[in-house]
Design an enzyme around this catalytic site. Structure first.
Site, PDB file in Angstrom:
ATOM      1  N   GLU A  94       0.879  -1.045   0.040  1.00 36.25           N
ATOM      2  CA  GLU A  94      -0.101   0.032  -0.084  1.00 36.25           C
ATOM      3  C   GLU A  94       0.837   1.295  -0.002  1.00 36.25           C
ATOM      4  OE1 GLU A  94      -0.596  -2.430   1.886  1.00 36.25           O
ATOM      5  OE2 GLU A  94      -2.549  -3.506   1.205  1.00 36.25           O
ATOM      6  N   HIS A 104     -11.293  -5.361   7.461  1.00 40.38           N
ATOM      7  CA  HIS A 104     -12.092  -5.003   6.488  1.00 40.38           C
ATOM      8  C   HIS A 104     -13.179  -4.286   6.537  1.00 40.38           C
ATOM      9  CE1 HIS A 104      -9.533  -8.135   5.254  1.00 40.38           C
ATOM     10  NE2 HIS A 104      -9.943  -8.343   4.014  1.00 40.38           N
TER      11      HIS A 104
END
Lengths: 326, 370
Positions: A60, A129
């Protein structure tokens, strides 16, 4: 015109801007042939090829850092982070480069880039998540943080985000990715970033929310209408910079405000809105500004996430409590 | 027991092996130890490299004095490491993009950034990163968070590659401490995976603030970290400006021609403290420092230039006067730079200031720091 979900309308906006601007490139994990974990970029790789839709290695910080370098050269990178809970490895780049480059170079290097990521709970996903940590991003000067709540707003706001000369974080409420459909075409109409939407006009109380929580908020407004409580509903849509003017205008009319957010309460966007109302609008208020939020806990795993999520009941109860003040 | 001997059922086979080369032309005595690259015959170039190293050497000492006099903020010196940045930056064309790190004063200077701009940045004025030279429009400002810049450089290199621009590459640097960061590995990885036109130089000055290399890594070399990224890695004598230039030139040429990325470990030594507010005597042994002074880049290049009759003592003295004058001139510009308007803290946040910030902007005008 076709009936499109939020996920499909984001795809339409990406397609539209890619067709019109060769500088627009997409990058992220699994976004090319797979079309992303939520299939938001589906079909774009086939249409625009590997020079425009880039599958990146899994990292990321790298996805965000690469976007900084690309944007500095005039490309318009749109990065996808698979889930907001995975942005933390990239947070360093957001805080130390994305948000600051224009200021650091006195406007010499600007970063016209978008970081898209699905956020929020309620889809029974694994740990990390389901977070709603938008306040962490909203605290950073130099960024714009946009959260659509419907297919048409997702389309219009994403067009604006891509065209914006500054970095925009585009948070996609994944719980409602496919729950409603709007008739949409490539109408090229961008919605303004930095302005609230007045979803429903009312005179008794202002309900302020954004993203997926607008669904429950509207449900409460519908129910209370039957009890002759007239709710005004505001979709904040841009949580940074906040459009407090629209919220003040509404509260000046209703004198009451309940803010509904999925995120935890402590130091949150709801807290900021409430503080602004109290600091600058005390005389407008007939009742305490009230926040209905996720709890100040770790977002629970799927089996107990419904305990955490603000429910219709909690919102209704808060509105009725606030309505008791005369 | 070695893990490679675990399998007793079949003969162990080596699936890959690697080698890291060390490159040096000019030894610490100023003698050539390999055949000189062609550019060494270019007297103007060699003298300008020497002048820049000398200038930055003098600049470093001057900044330390300014700091002690309370006229300068925290500065990251480059004493003894000047050849790394000068040698590398001298290989860049206007077409290339330079992404510095926080110890990049020599490279920035060669690139065209004025000393007063470098002083402005470290002296607390953001305008120091708005490089005045229009050729530097694409070059990055100094970053503080270590290794973050390598990903920006990889992003610029990606843009070059996506746009299929020919004869264009990106040069960036990182310190030895920065090679412990995740961003360093992520940059190497994508540089290899995407065959990016990128050259990364590790300025291995042996110290990450107070931590010596031995506490940073168990690797024998930092260059070997390239192997994990699937790119070429090489170690070079960073105090030898000829080697720095030769190796960087080759790596940039390879990158511009589509040959992919290179990692260059430049071995040098930090003869100053980490920053002007650090006291290196607390962790650097004085004998080690004395030895390092014997290997610094300025002396050996001077010896070579004199041996090759490109320089004599009188010219050297003149050069020094000239450099001191330039440093003083630039310091004066820095010291006399009017401060920005108070509203400048808002003016560059966004292309257009959001309405919500207007009252804060009015407030700073009203109070002006009072």
């Amino acid at each position: 015109m076709q009936l499109l979900s939020i996920a499909e309308s984001i795809n339409l906006a990406l397609d539209h801007e890619m067709a019109n601007n060769p500088d627009v490139v997409l990058l992220g994990q699994d976004i090319a042939k797979t079309g992303g974990v939520f299939r938001v970029t589906q079909g774009l790789y086939e249409k625009y090829g590997e020079q425009r839709v880039l599958d990146t290695p899994l990292a990321e910080s790298m996805i965000v850092g690469l976007s900084v370098g690309m944007a500095s050269q005039g490309l318009r990178p749109i990065a996808e982070i698979q889930f907001m809970g995975f942005i933390f490895p990239g947070f360093n780049q957001i805080a130390t480069a994305v948000a600051r480059m224009r200021n650091r170079t006195r406007g010499r290097i600007t970063l016209p880039m978008v970081i898209r990521m699905p956020y929020g709970g309620g889809i029974h996903a694994p740990e990390h998540h389901s977070e709603s940590t938008e306040a962490l991003l909203a605290h950073l000067p130099g960024l714009k943080i946009v959260i659509p709540s419907s297919p048409s707003r997702a389309y219009g706001l994403l067009l604006a985000a891509i065209r914006d000369p500054d970095p925009v974080i585009f948070l996609e409420p994944k719980r409602i990715y496919r729950s409603q459909k709007h008739a949409l075409g490539k109408n090229n109409e961008a919605y303004p970033i930095g302005s609230c939407f007045i979803d429903r006009v009312g005179s008794d109380i202002t309900l302020v929310s954004w993203g997926a929580m607008l669904r429950e908020t509207h449900q409460v407004a519908d129910e209370l209408a039957k009890m002759s409580i007239d709710c005004e509903v505001i979709d904040v849509a841009t949580i940074s910079p906040l459009d407090m003017r629209s919220i003040f205008e509404s509260v000046a009319k209703t004198g009451r405000c309940v803010i509904v957010q999925e995120a935890a309460r402590n130091c949150s966007v709801a807290s900021e809105i409430a503080a602004e109302l109290v600091e600058h609008g005390l005389r407008l208020l007939k009742a305490p500004v009230t926040r209905i939020t996720g709890y100040d806990t770790i977002m629970p795993y799927p089996k107990m996430e419904h305990y955490y999520m603000p429910s219709v009941e909690r919102i209704r109860e808060a509105v009725l409590r606030v309505m008791e003040y005369q | 027991m070695s893990i490679s001997k675990l399998n007793t059922f079949s003969e162990c086979k080596s699936v890959a092996h690697f080698n890291i080369n060390f490159i040096q032309y000019l030894n610490e005595d100023g003698q050539l130890c390999a055949e000189a690259p062609a550019f060494c015959h270019d007297k103007i170039l060699m003298l300008s490299l020497y002048r820049a190293i000398k200038l930055l050497h003098l600049f470093d000492l001057k900044v330390l004095n300014l700091h002690r006099a309370g006229q300068m903020g925290t500065y990251t010196g480059t004493l003894g490491q000047e050849a790394v940045g000068i040698g590398a930056a001298s290989c860049l064309t206007d077409n290339d993009v330079f992404v510095p790190y926080y110890r990049s004063a020599p490279d920035l200077y060669w690139r065209g950034v004025k000393l007063h701009e470098i002083l402005m940045y470290w002296g607390g004025d953001e305008r120091g990163s708005d490089f005045a030279d229009p050729r530097l429009i694409n070059d990055f400002p100094i970053p503080i968070v270590i290794a973050s810049q390598l990903l920006h450089a990889a992003g610029v290199a990606s843009a070059i590659k996506l746009r299929q621009q020919k004869n264009r590459a990106v040069l960036t640097l990182v310190g030895d401490g920065g090679t412990s960061e995740g961003d360093f590995y992520e940059a190497l990885n994508v540089a290899g995976a995407w065959q990016l036109p990128l050259v990364i130089i590790i300025n291995n000055n042996r110290w990450a603030l107070s931590e010596p290399n031995t506490r940073q890594t168990a690797c024998q070399t930092l260059a070997q970290k390239a192997i994990a990224g699937g790119i070429e890695g090489v170690q070079v004598d960073g105090n030898d400006v000829i080697a720095m230039r030769a190796v960087t030139e080759a790596a940039l040429a390879k990158a511009r021609a589509g040959g992919g990325a290179t990692l260059i470990e430049a071995l040098t030594y930090r003869l100053c403290a980490h920053t002007t507010i650090d006291d290196a005597t607390r962790y650097v042994a004085s004998e080690e420092l004395d030895q390092a002074w014997q290997r610094e880049p300025l002396k050996r290049l001077k010896t070579w230039l004199i041996t090759n009759e490109m320089l004599d003592a009188a010219q050297d003295a003149n050069l020094e006067i000239e450099c001191r004058a330039e440093v003083e001139r630039e310091v004066e510009i820095f010291l006399n730079m009017p401060i920005q308007a108070p509203t400048a803290i808002f003016d560059f946040l966004y292309a257009e200031l959001p309405e919500r910030l207007l009252s804060q902007r009015d407030d700073v005008i009203k109070h002006r720091g009072s």
